[in-house]
Scaffold this active site. Structure first.
Site, PDB file in Angstrom:
ATOM      1  N   ARG A 147       0.867  -1.169   0.000  1.00 17.22           N
ATOM      2  CA  ARG A 147       0.000   0.000   0.000  1.00 17.22           C
ATOM      3  C   ARG A 147       0.914   1.232   0.000  1.00 17.22           C
ATOM      4  O   ARG A 147       2.073   1.158   0.423  1.00 17.22           O
ATOM      5  CB  ARG A 147      -0.884   0.020   1.249  1.00 17.22           C
ATOM      6  CG  ARG A 147      -1.801  -1.197   1.402  1.00 17.22           C
ATOM      7  CD  ARG A 147      -2.587  -1.094   2.699  1.00 17.22           C
ATOM      8  NE  ARG A 147      -3.519  -2.199   2.887  1.00 17.22           N
ATOM      9  CZ  ARG A 147      -3.263  -3.313   3.577  1.00 17.22           C
ATOM     10  NH1 ARG A 147      -2.079  -3.455   4.165  1.00 17.22           N
ATOM     11  NH2 ARG A 147      -4.167  -4.267   3.691  1.00 17.22           N
ATOM     12  N   LYS A 171      -2.103  -2.281   7.978  1.00 21.98           N
ATOM     13  CA  LYS A 171      -3.273  -1.761   8.682  1.00 21.98           C
ATOM     14  C   LYS A 171      -3.356  -2.340  10.088  1.00 21.98           C
ATOM     15  O   LYS A 171      -3.090  -3.510  10.306  1.00 21.98           O
ATOM     16  CB  LYS A 171      -4.547  -2.113   7.913  1.00 21.98           C
ATOM     17  CG  LYS A 171      -4.737  -1.310   6.632  1.00 21.98           C
ATOM     18  CD  LYS A 171      -6.068  -1.625   5.987  1.00 21.98           C
ATOM     19  CE  LYS A 171      -6.318  -0.754   4.759  1.00 21.98           C
ATOM     20  NZ  LYS A 171      -7.616  -1.066   4.125  1.00 21.98           N
ATOM     21  N   HIS A 240      -2.329   2.278  -6.325  1.00 23.13           N
ATOM     22  CA  HIS A 240      -2.876   1.052  -5.732  1.00 23.13           C
ATOM     23  C   HIS A 240      -3.079  -0.042  -6.780  1.00 23.13           C
ATOM     24  O   HIS A 240      -3.160  -1.228  -6.444  1.00 23.13           O
ATOM     25  CB  HIS A 240      -4.193   1.353  -5.027  1.00 23.13           C
ATOM     26  CG  HIS A 240      -4.507   0.408  -3.908  1.00 23.13           C
ATOM     27  ND1 HIS A 240      -3.757   0.353  -2.744  1.00 23.13           N
ATOM     28  CD2 HIS A 240      -5.475  -0.540  -3.769  1.00 23.13           C
ATOM     29  CE1 HIS A 240      -4.264  -0.570  -1.939  1.00 23.13           C
ATOM     30  NE2 HIS A 240      -5.299  -1.124  -2.546  1.00 23.13           N
ATOM     31  N   ARG A 243      -0.559  -2.750  -6.620  1.00 22.42           N
ATOM     32  CA  ARG A 243      -0.829  -3.784  -5.609  1.00 22.42           C
ATOM     33  C   ARG A 243      -1.824  -4.815  -6.148  1.00 22.42           C
ATOM     34  O   ARG A 243      -1.631  -6.019  -5.970  1.00 22.42           O
ATOM     35  CB  ARG A 243      -1.369  -3.118  -4.336  1.00 22.42           C
ATOM     36  CG  ARG A 243      -1.774  -4.070  -3.223  1.00 22.42           C
ATOM     37  CD  ARG A 243      -2.096  -3.252  -1.968  1.00 22.42           C
ATOM     38  NE  ARG A 243      -2.939  -3.957  -1.010  1.00 22.42           N
ATOM     39  CZ  ARG A 243      -2.473  -4.751  -0.041  1.00 22.42           C
ATOM     40  NH1 ARG A 243      -1.175  -4.962   0.079  1.00 22.42           N
ATOM     41  NH2 ARG A 243      -3.307  -5.332   0.799  1.00 22.42           N
ATOM     42  N   HIS A 266      -3.874  -9.324   4.220  1.00 18.39           N
ATOM     43  CA  HIS A 266      -5.317  -9.357   4.430  1.00 18.39           C
ATOM     44  C   HIS A 266      -5.637 -10.198   5.660  1.00 18.39           C
ATOM     45  O   HIS A 266      -5.154 -11.327   5.781  1.00 18.39           O
ATOM     46  CB  HIS A 266      -6.035  -9.969   3.217  1.00 18.39           C
ATOM     47  CG  HIS A 266      -6.072  -9.078   2.023  1.00 18.39           C
ATOM     48  ND1 HIS A 266      -6.304  -9.538   0.748  1.00 18.39           N
ATOM     49  CD2 HIS A 266      -5.915  -7.733   1.906  1.00 18.39           C
ATOM     50  CE1 HIS A 266      -6.285  -8.525  -0.098  1.00 18.39           C
ATOM     51  NE2 HIS A 266      -6.051  -7.423   0.580  1.00 18.39           N
ATOM     52  N   TYR A 275      -9.468 -11.364  -6.252  1.00 18.24           N
ATOM     53  CA  TYR A 275      -8.473 -11.479  -7.315  1.00 18.24           C
ATOM     54  C   TYR A 275      -8.651 -12.753  -8.132  1.00 18.24           C
ATOM     55  O   TYR A 275      -8.222 -12.823  -9.284  1.00 18.24           O
ATOM     56  CB  TYR A 275      -7.059 -11.406  -6.727  1.00 18.24           C
ATOM     57  CG  TYR A 275      -6.782 -10.073  -6.081  1.00 18.24           C
ATOM     58  CD1 TYR A 275      -6.686  -8.917  -6.843  1.00 18.24           C
ATOM     59  CD2 TYR A 275      -6.656  -9.951  -4.700  1.00 18.24           C
ATOM     60  CE1 TYR A 275      -6.470  -7.679  -6.258  1.00 18.24           C
ATOM     61  CE2 TYR A 275      -6.444  -8.722  -4.104  1.00 18.24           C
ATOM     62  CZ  TYR A 275      -6.341  -7.589  -4.880  1.00 18.24           C
ATOM     63  OH  TYR A 275      -6.145  -6.376  -4.292  1.00 18.24           O
TER      64      TYR A 275
END
Length: 292
Positions: A147, A171, A240, A243, A266, A275
């Site tokens: 990110r 995150k 982004h 990514r 994730h 994806y």
């Protein structure tokens, strides 16, 4: 207590007590402020809010043209606000938990081909110091699926050149280890040996990537540089998108979903499964092209 002080207390609680990420806390604070403004307009006291009031508010938001995704974020924010109010003793129970979040339509992320990635990164002028930095920066973002915030905050101490690994803080301050390839290594070494020392001028700067003043590069700075590459290459994308492309290219190359989940950071595998739909679509497009 003023509304501003109350919202700041709520924001601080999200960060320090609930341990939410800064971006989540900001989003919830915005949702809470919108809700409080509506209560003021409707002359409803916060302590008297009912489920019916909440439903009327959400209907009002839909009438104003808010998307399902925005409504879902609003509900999450109001639920978090309700939890805060219960712990503050202002609500006996969190009535917002009665709200059901709408299932937001998931749009497939845009993905670049290998050729488009090469065209985009190939526009970087590596004869200049900033170009050598950008060459290393965007190569690492793509080859590690970073990110923008992760690339900007990547610590020099967390780049392990011999092992070709980086320790990324994502995150919610979650850490993950991501490998990078020989190409990225070469570009990082050029940047570290030929550019970074002249920029930091002997100062101790923890972040790997710095701007022309020797300060940590900002997200805005990364966006600006990428827009310039976009214009030069003619490839329409966002930072982004690199990514998204990283994840899709891995899956197309045979990587398993769980490994891609770990590399992307994730927390939920369902986030990564989008994806697989992208690669399925690519297969369908290829089939239609050659077997009409």
């Amino acid at each position: 207590m003023t509304k501003e002080i109350f919202l700041n207390q709520f924001y601080t609680d999200l960060l320090l007590v609930k341990r939410d990420s800064k971006q989540t806390a900001i989003t919830y604070k915005i949702s809470a402020e919108e809700f409080l403004n509506w209560l003021t307009t409707e002359r409803i006291k916060l302590k008297d809010v009912s489920v019916q009031n909440l439903l009327y508010y959400l209907i009002n938001r839909q009438t104003d043209g808010c998307s399902e995704l925005t409504i879902a974020k609003d509900i999450s924010g109001i639920r978090a606000l309700g939890d805060f109010l219960v712990r503050k003793g202002m609500w006996e129970e969190n009535v917002a938990l009665a709200l059901d979040k709408p299932k937001a339509v998931k749009h497939l992320p845009k993905v670049l081909s290998i050729e488009q990635i090469d065209a985009l990164l190939g526009c970087i002028d590596t004869s200049t110091p900033s170009g050598k930095r950008d060459d290393a920066l965007f190569e690492l973002i793509y080859s590690c699926g970073l990110r923008i915030s992760e690339a900007c905050t990547l610590q020099l101490a967390n780049v392990h050149l011999d092992e070709k690994l980086i320790l990324v803080r994502g995150k919610g301050d979650k850490e993950r280890i991501v490998p990078f390839g020989e190409r990225a290594l070469e570009k990082i070494l050029v940047y570290l040996n030929e550019v970074r020392p002249a920029l930091v001028k002997g100062r101790s700067v923890p972040e790997l990537f710095v701007n022309y003043r020797g300060d940590p590069i900002s997200r805005k700075g990364v966006w600006k540089r990428f827009q310039e590459l976009e214009a030069l290459s003619g490839v329409e994308a966002k930072v982004h998108t690199l990514r998204h492309s990283f994840a899709t290219h891995l899956l197309s190359g045979g990587a398993d979903l769980r490994s891609v989940q770990e590399l992307l950071g994730h927390s939920d595998l369902s986030t990564t499964t989008i994806y697989t739909h992208v690669t399925d679509r690519q297969l369908e497009d290829a089939h239609e092209k050659y077997f009409k």
